[in-house]
Design a protein around this motif. Sequence first.
Motif, PDB file in Angstrom:
ATOM      1  N   LYS A  16       0.828  -1.201   0.000  1.00  0.00           N
ATOM      2  CA  LYS A  16       0.000   0.000   0.000  1.00  0.00           C
ATOM      3  C   LYS A  16       0.867   1.258   0.000  1.00  0.00           C
ATOM      4  CE  LYS A  16      -4.503   0.062   2.122  1.00  0.00           C
ATOM      5  NZ  LYS A  16      -5.228   0.172   3.399  1.00  0.00           N
ATOM      6  N   LYS A  17       1.895   1.272   0.842  1.00  0.00           N
ATOM      7  CA  LYS A  17       2.787   2.428   0.928  1.00  0.00           C
ATOM      8  C   LYS A  17       3.551   2.633  -0.371  1.00  0.00           C
ATOM      9  CE  LYS A  17       3.391   2.481   5.911  1.00  0.00           C
ATOM     10  NZ  LYS A  17       4.333   2.335   7.033  1.00  0.00           N
ATOM     11  N   ALA A  18       3.991   1.551  -0.984  1.00  0.00           N
ATOM     12  CA  ALA A  18       4.721   1.651  -2.249  1.00  0.00           C
ATOM     13  C   ALA A  18       3.820   2.213  -3.341  1.00  0.00           C
ATOM     14  CB  ALA A  18       5.253   0.281  -2.643  1.00  0.00           C
ATOM     15  N   ASN A  19       2.584   1.743  -3.408  1.00  0.00           N
ATOM     16  CA  ASN A  19       1.635   2.244  -4.407  1.00  0.00           C
ATOM     17  C   ASN A  19       1.276   3.703  -4.166  1.00  0.00           C
ATOM     18  OD1 ASN A  19       1.469  -0.049  -5.977  1.00  0.00           O
ATOM     19  ND2 ASN A  19      -0.161  -0.942  -4.741  1.00  0.00           N
ATOM     20  N   ALA A  20       1.185   4.091  -2.918  1.00  0.00           N
ATOM     21  CA  ALA A  20       0.861   5.482  -2.588  1.00  0.00           C
ATOM     22  C   ALA A  20       1.975   6.409  -3.059  1.00  0.00           C
ATOM     23  CB  ALA A  20       0.643   5.619  -1.095  1.00  0.00           C
ATOM     24  N   LYS A  21       3.213   5.973  -2.961  1.00  0.00           N
ATOM     25  CA  LYS A  21       4.335   6.789  -3.419  1.00  0.00           C
ATOM     26  C   LYS A  21       4.310   6.940  -4.937  1.00  0.00           C
ATOM     27  CE  LYS A  21       8.140   6.726  -0.185  1.00  0.00           C
ATOM     28  NZ  LYS A  21       9.532   6.338   0.024  1.00  0.00           N
ATOM     29  N   LEU A  22       3.906   5.901  -5.643  1.00  0.00           N
ATOM     30  CA  LEU A  22       3.877   5.948  -7.103  1.00  0.00           C
ATOM     31  C   LEU A  22       2.754   6.832  -7.624  1.00  0.00           C
ATOM     32  CD1 LEU A  22       4.529   2.211  -8.012  1.00  0.00           C
ATOM     33  CD2 LEU A  22       6.118   4.121  -8.230  1.00  0.00           C
ATOM     34  N   ASN A  23       1.620   6.838  -6.931  1.00  0.00           N
ATOM     35  CA  ASN A  23       0.460   7.599  -7.379  1.00  0.00           C
ATOM     36  C   ASN A  23       0.407   8.950  -6.684  1.00  0.00           C
ATOM     37  OD1 ASN A  23      -0.311   5.404  -8.918  1.00  0.00           O
ATOM     38  ND2 ASN A  23      -1.437   4.485  -7.227  1.00  0.00           N
ATOM     39  N   THR A  24       1.249   9.863  -7.122  1.00  0.00           N
ATOM     40  CA  THR A  24       1.239  11.189  -6.508  1.00  0.00           C
ATOM     41  C   THR A  24       0.041  11.973  -7.013  1.00  0.00           C
ATOM     42  OG1 THR A  24       2.698  12.013  -8.237  1.00  0.00           O
ATOM     43  CG2 THR A  24       3.731  11.275  -6.210  1.00  0.00           C
ATOM     44  N   SER A  25      -0.371  12.935  -6.239  1.00  0.00           N
ATOM     45  CA  SER A  25      -1.555  13.719  -6.550  1.00  0.00           C
ATOM     46  C   SER A  25      -1.240  14.796  -7.588  1.00  0.00           C
ATOM     47  CB  SER A  25      -2.087  14.374  -5.282  1.00  0.00           C
ATOM     48  OG  SER A  25      -3.176  15.196  -5.601  1.00  0.00           O
ATOM     49  N   ASN A  26      -2.221  15.131  -8.412  1.00  0.00           N
ATOM     50  CA  ASN A  26      -2.066  16.195  -9.394  1.00  0.00           C
ATOM     51  C   ASN A  26      -2.611  17.520  -8.868  1.00  0.00           C
ATOM     52  OD1 ASN A  26      -0.901  14.531 -11.287  1.00  0.00           O
ATOM     53  ND2 ASN A  26      -2.857  13.913 -12.146  1.00  0.00           N
TER      54      ASN A  26
END
Length: 53
Positions: A16-26
């Motif tokens: 979950k943490k790894a995916n959160a880092k990849l999907n940064t907010s626009n």
Amino acid sequence: MNRTKKITKKHMNKLKKANAKLNTSNKPKYISKAERERLAALEAAEAVQIKSE
């Protein structure tokens, strides 16, 4: 909680943490109200200076 469930939970949290880092907010970065007013004043002063030249 058994051992397998604990291991699975830790693994899922890591994913979950790894995916959160990849999907940064626009979303644009937050600018405070005072900062927006300061920037608007600078732009207004710059516009006046350009017109006077």
